[in-house]
Design a protein around this motif. Structure first.
Motif, PDB file in Angstrom:
ATOM      1  N   TYR A  82       0.834  -1.204   0.000  1.00  0.00           N
ATOM      2  CA  TYR A  82       0.000   0.000   0.000  1.00  0.00           C
ATOM      3  C   TYR A  82       0.872   1.259   0.000  1.00  0.00           C
ATOM      4  O   TYR A  82       0.573   2.228  -0.700  1.00  0.00           O
ATOM      5  N   MET A  83       1.952   1.239   0.771  1.00  0.00           N
ATOM      6  CA  MET A  83       2.869   2.383   0.800  1.00  0.00           C
ATOM      7  C   MET A  83       3.487   2.609  -0.586  1.00  0.00           C
ATOM      8  O   MET A  83       3.638   3.755  -1.031  1.00  0.00           O
ATOM      9  N   LYS A  84       3.816   1.524  -1.282  1.00  0.00           N
ATOM     10  CA  LYS A  84       4.355   1.655  -2.642  1.00  0.00           C
ATOM     11  C   LYS A  84       3.308   2.269  -3.576  1.00  0.00           C
ATOM     12  O   LYS A  84       3.635   3.098  -4.425  1.00  0.00           O
ATOM     13  N   ILE A  85       2.058   1.853  -3.400  1.00  0.00           N
ATOM     14  CA  ILE A  85       0.982   2.423  -4.225  1.00  0.00           C
ATOM     15  C   ILE A  85       0.852   3.913  -3.937  1.00  0.00           C
ATOM     16  O   ILE A  85       0.721   4.728  -4.864  1.00  0.00           O
ATOM     17  N   LEU A  86       0.899   4.290  -2.657  1.00  0.00           N
ATOM     18  CA  LEU A  86       0.813   5.714  -2.304  1.00  0.00           C
ATOM     19  C   LEU A  86       1.972   6.504  -2.904  1.00  0.00           C
ATOM     20  O   LEU A  86       1.773   7.601  -3.445  1.00  0.00           O
ATOM     21  N   GLU A  87       3.179   5.925  -2.805  1.00  0.00           N
ATOM     22  CA  GLU A  87       4.347   6.604  -3.375  1.00  0.00           C
ATOM     23  C   GLU A  87       4.204   6.742  -4.892  1.00  0.00           C
ATOM     24  O   GLU A  87       4.497   7.799  -5.456  1.00  0.00           O
ATOM     25  N   SER A  88       3.732   5.698  -5.547  1.00  0.00           N
ATOM     26  CA  SER A  88       3.537   5.732  -6.992  1.00  0.00           C
ATOM     27  C   SER A  88       2.464   6.748  -7.362  1.00  0.00           C
ATOM     28  O   SER A  88       2.600   7.486  -8.356  1.00  0.00           O
ATOM     29  N   GLN A  90       1.664   9.424  -5.661  1.00  0.00           N
ATOM     30  CA  GLN A  90       2.250  10.740  -5.458  1.00  0.00           C
ATOM     31  C   GLN A  90       3.168  11.107  -6.624  1.00  0.00           C
ATOM     32  O   GLN A  90       3.125  12.221  -7.150  1.00  0.00           O
ATOM     33  N   THR A  91       3.979  10.134  -7.058  1.00  0.00           N
ATOM     34  CA  THR A  91       4.871  10.369  -8.198  1.00  0.00           C
ATOM     35  C   THR A  91       4.066  10.664  -9.453  1.00  0.00           C
ATOM     36  O   THR A  91       4.377  11.601 -10.207  1.00  0.00           O
ATOM     37  N   LEU A  92       3.030   9.883  -9.680  1.00  0.00           N
ATOM     38  CA  LEU A  92       2.167  10.092 -10.850  1.00  0.00           C
ATOM     39  C   LEU A  92       1.511  11.462 -10.794  1.00  0.00           C
ATOM     40  O   LEU A  92       1.472  12.180 -11.804  1.00  0.00           O
ATOM     41  N   LEU A  93       1.023  11.852  -9.623  1.00  0.00           N
ATOM     42  CA  LEU A  93       0.398  13.153  -9.464  1.00  0.00           C
ATOM     43  C   LEU A  93       1.405  14.268  -9.776  1.00  0.00           C
ATOM     44  O   LEU A  93       1.086  15.223 -10.504  1.00  0.00           O
ATOM     45  N   LYS A  97       1.068  16.953 -12.816  1.00  0.00           N
ATOM     46  CA  LYS A  97       1.079  18.389 -12.551  1.00  0.00           C
ATOM     47  C   LYS A  97       2.152  19.074 -13.387  1.00  0.00           C
ATOM     48  O   LYS A  97       1.918  20.144 -13.963  1.00  0.00           O
ATOM     49  N   LYS A  98       3.302  18.449 -13.462  1.00  0.00           N
ATOM     50  CA  LYS A  98       4.406  19.014 -14.232  1.00  0.00           C
ATOM     51  C   LYS A  98       4.043  19.054 -15.717  1.00  0.00           C
ATOM     52  O   LYS A  98       4.242  20.063 -16.405  1.00  0.00           O
ATOM     53  N   GLU A  99       3.491  17.970 -16.231  1.00  0.00           N
ATOM     54  CA  GLU A  99       3.087  17.905 -17.641  1.00  0.00           C
ATOM     55  C   GLU A  99       1.986  18.922 -17.918  1.00  0.00           C
ATOM     56  O   GLU A  99       1.982  19.578 -18.957  1.00  0.00           O
ATOM     57  N   SER A 100       1.041  19.005 -16.992  1.00  0.00           N
ATOM     58  CA  SER A 100      -0.051  19.957 -17.166  1.00  0.00           C
ATOM     59  C   SER A 100       0.495  21.384 -17.209  1.00  0.00           C
ATOM     60  O   SER A 100       0.074  22.207 -18.032  1.00  0.00           O
ATOM     61  N   SER A 101       1.429  21.652 -16.355  1.00  0.00           N
ATOM     62  CA  SER A 101       2.042  22.965 -16.306  1.00  0.00           C
ATOM     63  C   SER A 101       2.801  23.263 -17.607  1.00  0.00           C
ATOM     64  O   SER A 101       2.734  24.362 -18.167  1.00  0.00           O
ATOM     65  N   THR A 102       3.503  22.252 -18.094  1.00  0.00           N
ATOM     66  CA  THR A 102       4.263  22.386 -19.324  1.00  0.00           C
ATOM     67  C   THR A 102       3.320  22.616 -20.500  1.00  0.00           C
ATOM     68  O   THR A 102       3.559  23.468 -21.374  1.00  0.00           O
ATOM     69  N   LEU A 103       2.237  21.873 -20.510  1.00  0.00           N
ATOM     70  CA  LEU A 103       1.258  22.020 -21.591  1.00  0.00           C
ATOM     71  C   LEU A 103       0.619  23.391 -21.565  1.00  0.00           C
ATOM     72  O   LEU A 103       0.381  23.996 -22.619  1.00  0.00           O
ATOM     73  N   LYS A 104       0.343  23.935 -20.417  1.00  0.00           N
ATOM     74  CA  LYS A 104      -0.274  25.262 -20.295  1.00  0.00           C
ATOM     75  C   LYS A 104       0.693  26.317 -20.777  1.00  0.00           C
ATOM     76  O   LYS A 104       0.278  27.332 -21.373  1.00  0.00           O
ATOM     77  N   GLN A 105       1.970  26.123 -20.546  1.00  0.00           N
ATOM     78  CA  GLN A 105       2.966  27.108 -20.986  1.00  0.00           C
ATOM     79  C   GLN A 105       3.106  27.120 -22.492  1.00  0.00           C
ATOM     80  O   GLN A 105       3.427  28.137 -23.077  1.00  0.00           O
ATOM     81  N   HIS A 106       2.871  26.017 -23.144  1.00  0.00           N
ATOM     82  CA  HIS A 106       3.010  25.925 -24.585  1.00  0.00           C
ATOM     83  C   HIS A 106       1.758  26.406 -25.318  1.00  0.00           C
ATOM     84  O   HIS A 106       1.743  26.478 -26.536  1.00  0.00           O
ATOM     85  N   GLN A 107       0.751  26.762 -24.676  1.00  0.00           N
ATOM     86  CA  GLN A 107      -0.479  27.165 -25.334  1.00  0.00           C
ATOM     87  C   GLN A 107      -0.411  28.568 -25.786  1.00  0.00           C
ATOM     88  O   GLN A 107       0.016  29.530 -25.559  1.00  0.00           O
TER      89      GLN A 107
END
Length: 107
Positions: A82-88, A90-93, A97-107
């Motif tokens: 379960y801790m690994k799932i939580l860590e994963s 968090q990493t995915l989130l 967020k980073k990709e979303s931010s990058t995509l917003k900057q390219h618009q």
């Protein structure tokens, strides 16, 4: 001679009384021995019964402890996964967020 006969009769009476007293004491001792043998048999039976009960309780405890150890192991493994799932998650989130931010900057 009658004095000697009277003395002999007196000795005889005393001897018979002593023998009767010894027999009475022996009989009382025999009665006590029988009672103690009966008590000994009851105690030995109680010990046997309690020994059997103790063996059953020990066996039950051993089984329950083994089961509890299996629960502990399963819980620990599940918590680790379960801790690994939580860590994963968090990493995915963070990646999203980073990709979303990058995509917003390219618009």
């Amino acid at each position: 001679m009658s004095q000697q006969g009277a003395a002999l009769q007196s000795y005889n009476n005393e001897l018979v009384k002593c023998i009767e007293d010894l027999c009475s004491k022996r009989d009382e001792l025999h009665r006590q021995t029988i009672l103690e043998e009966e008590e000994k048999n009851r105690i030995q039976n109680d010990i046997r019964v309690l020994t059997e009960r103790l063996a059953k309780v020990n066996e039950s405890l051993a089984k329950k402890m083994a089961q509890r150890n299996e629960f502990d192991k399963t819980i620990a493994e599940t918590e680790a996964a379960y801790m690994k799932i939580l860590e994963s998650s968090q990493t995915l989130l963070n990646v999203l967020k980073k990709e979303s931010s990058t995509l917003k900057q390219h618009q």
